[in-house]
Enzyme design. Sequence first.
Site, PDB file in Angstrom:
ATOM      1  N   ASP A 138      -1.517   1.940  -3.797  1.00  0.00           N
ATOM      2  CA  ASP A 138      -2.156   0.584  -4.273  1.00  0.00           C
ATOM      3  C   ASP A 138      -3.773   0.854  -4.746  1.00  0.00           C
ATOM      4  O   ASP A 138      -4.257   0.232  -5.048  1.00  0.00           O
ATOM      5  CB  ASP A 138      -2.159  -0.491  -3.513  1.00  0.00           C
ATOM      6  CG  ASP A 138      -3.022  -0.411  -2.236  1.00  0.00           C
ATOM      7  OD1 ASP A 138      -2.886   0.943  -1.554  1.00  0.00           O
ATOM      8  OD2 ASP A 138      -3.437  -1.509  -1.721  1.00  0.00           O
ATOM      9  N   SER A 183       0.605  -1.171  -0.154  1.00  0.00           N
ATOM     10  CA  SER A 183       0.195  -0.102   0.084  1.00  0.00           C
ATOM     11  C   SER A 183       0.836   1.212  -0.156  1.00  0.00           C
ATOM     12  O   SER A 183       1.512   1.344  -0.842  1.00  0.00           O
ATOM     13  CB  SER A 183      -0.843  -0.032   1.241  1.00  0.00           C
ATOM     14  OG  SER A 183      -1.528   1.200   1.095  1.00  0.00           O
ATOM     15  N   ASP A 225      -6.245   2.249  -3.169  1.00  0.00           N
ATOM     16  CA  ASP A 225      -7.715   1.970  -2.466  1.00  0.00           C
ATOM     17  C   ASP A 225      -8.065   3.475  -1.541  1.00  0.00           C
ATOM     18  O   ASP A 225      -9.019   3.592  -1.224  1.00  0.00           O
ATOM     19  CB  ASP A 225      -7.689   0.857  -1.556  1.00  0.00           C
ATOM     20  CG  ASP A 225      -6.373   0.647  -0.756  1.00  0.00           C
ATOM     21  OD1 ASP A 225      -5.476   1.668  -0.463  1.00  0.00           O
ATOM     22  OD2 ASP A 225      -6.197  -0.415   0.028  1.00  0.00           O
ATOM     23  N   ASP A 238      -3.267   6.642  -2.953  1.00  0.00           N
ATOM     24  CA  ASP A 238      -2.364   5.997  -2.443  1.00  0.00           C
ATOM     25  C   ASP A 238      -1.683   4.919  -3.238  1.00  0.00           C
ATOM     26  O   ASP A 238      -1.920   4.665  -4.403  1.00  0.00           O
ATOM     27  CB  ASP A 238      -2.580   5.424  -0.771  1.00  0.00           C
ATOM     28  CG  ASP A 238      -3.287   4.247  -1.041  1.00  0.00           C
ATOM     29  OD1 ASP A 238      -4.021   3.910  -2.126  1.00  0.00           O
ATOM     30  OD2 ASP A 238      -2.847   3.211  -0.156  1.00  0.00           O
TER      31      ASP A 238
END
Length: 449
Positions: free
Chosen positions: A240, A96, A242, A238
């Site tokens: 990744d 992430s 999400d 961000d």
Amino acid sequence: MAKLFGTNGIRGVFGQDFTLEFIHDITLSIAEYFKEGPIIVGYDGRDTSPIIAKVVCSTLNYAGLDCNNAGLNPTPCLEYATKKLGYTGGIMITASHNPPQYNGIKPIASDGVEISREDELVIEDIYFTKKWKNDSSKFGSTKEENSTIKEYFDGIKSQVDSSKIIEKKFKVVLDLGNGAQSVTASKLCEELGCQVFTINEKIDGLFPGRGSEPTPENLSELSDTVKKTGADFGIAFDGDGDRSLFCDNKGIILTGDKSALLLAKYILEKNPKATVVTCLNSGSSIEKIAARSNAKVVRTKVGSVEVSRKMLLTNAVIGFEENGGFMFGKHNQVRDGAMTMALVLELLAKTDKTMSELIDDLPPSFTTKTKISCSRDDVQKIINKLNEDHPDSDTTDGIKITFDEQNWVMVRPSGTEPIIRVYAEGNSKENLEKLISEHVQKIKSILNR
Ligand code: MG
């Protein structure tokens, strides 16, 4: 308590505590947990992700499970595809918003949501007792999966009034943060008739633009570009893809709480008496907004998995975290940057007001957060001392010291990094600043003892 799983999947520094050997063993454990395939595997834009994906796929095949490699995908895209395309499970390779040297593994259940805390413990038990299957009589195979992004776009567009959005020809600035939404968000915006301006659009595992975590402090380029282009709003994702933070038409960066309130107000007006799930560390205004629509707010421990799993249990329409994680239950009970962006487009398409004017209509709320470097051992010392001074506090998750509904401080260890986070809400900007600085000082003095 979980030893390997943090707030969000298993993460570590590649080659140090997150070695190929560890990845192999944990994948065997996940394979034993899933029992059968096919499993969908996807990854974020980190340099080490394709290497890890090969180990994960090979290991699944060794354990007898078929898998399909979907390549580079935002986490919410892979999660949606896991559910929509009928996979037994998914494995997302991502750390992430962690710094570049990190990577991680996040198992996804067949319902498209990260596995529950209980199931994380099941996998850890298999890992520590090495209870995985070791006869290699039947091998699985790996194929490619190329339809995740198309399914994701179709899913998102089916949840909003696409033609109304297209009519409005919005101007949108996307700060892609060199992350995984680079493969999806611009194209989705274009399909929704928007004029798109992009920043940090090149996928780069070193996140040279503004780092992998968007915060109100590092989005000045987004703010400047919104003002310069006269855009309707800006959005930053961000690593990744999400989480999403928004910038209004005046260039003001909104906290995750603020954009969630804006969307909650809109969605609850259309879905009265619905349920909203959020964590203990988001501000108190959501209860006020929910009350107007006779909606119910359910609070959980911090962590998107807590919110997601509670949404499934309560059939909630909305879930959110103060950090910009927003979940729309009708699409999927996970944080989803592109779904959130489409909802904001619809919200703006259905009003004559600007985003800034819509923000002014919300109840005033002042929330903030900060972080302090802190070893695991010191965390308990800090929480114990604060609890001694405030014995009536909520210690469900770290400690939440409540002075009154609109004035509170919450302190908890990060589940992904060696830091302690301090969250606060005040009934005015001045009170908020006072609350946070007093408590940061207090924590530092406990640490220095
Ligand atoms: Mg993320």
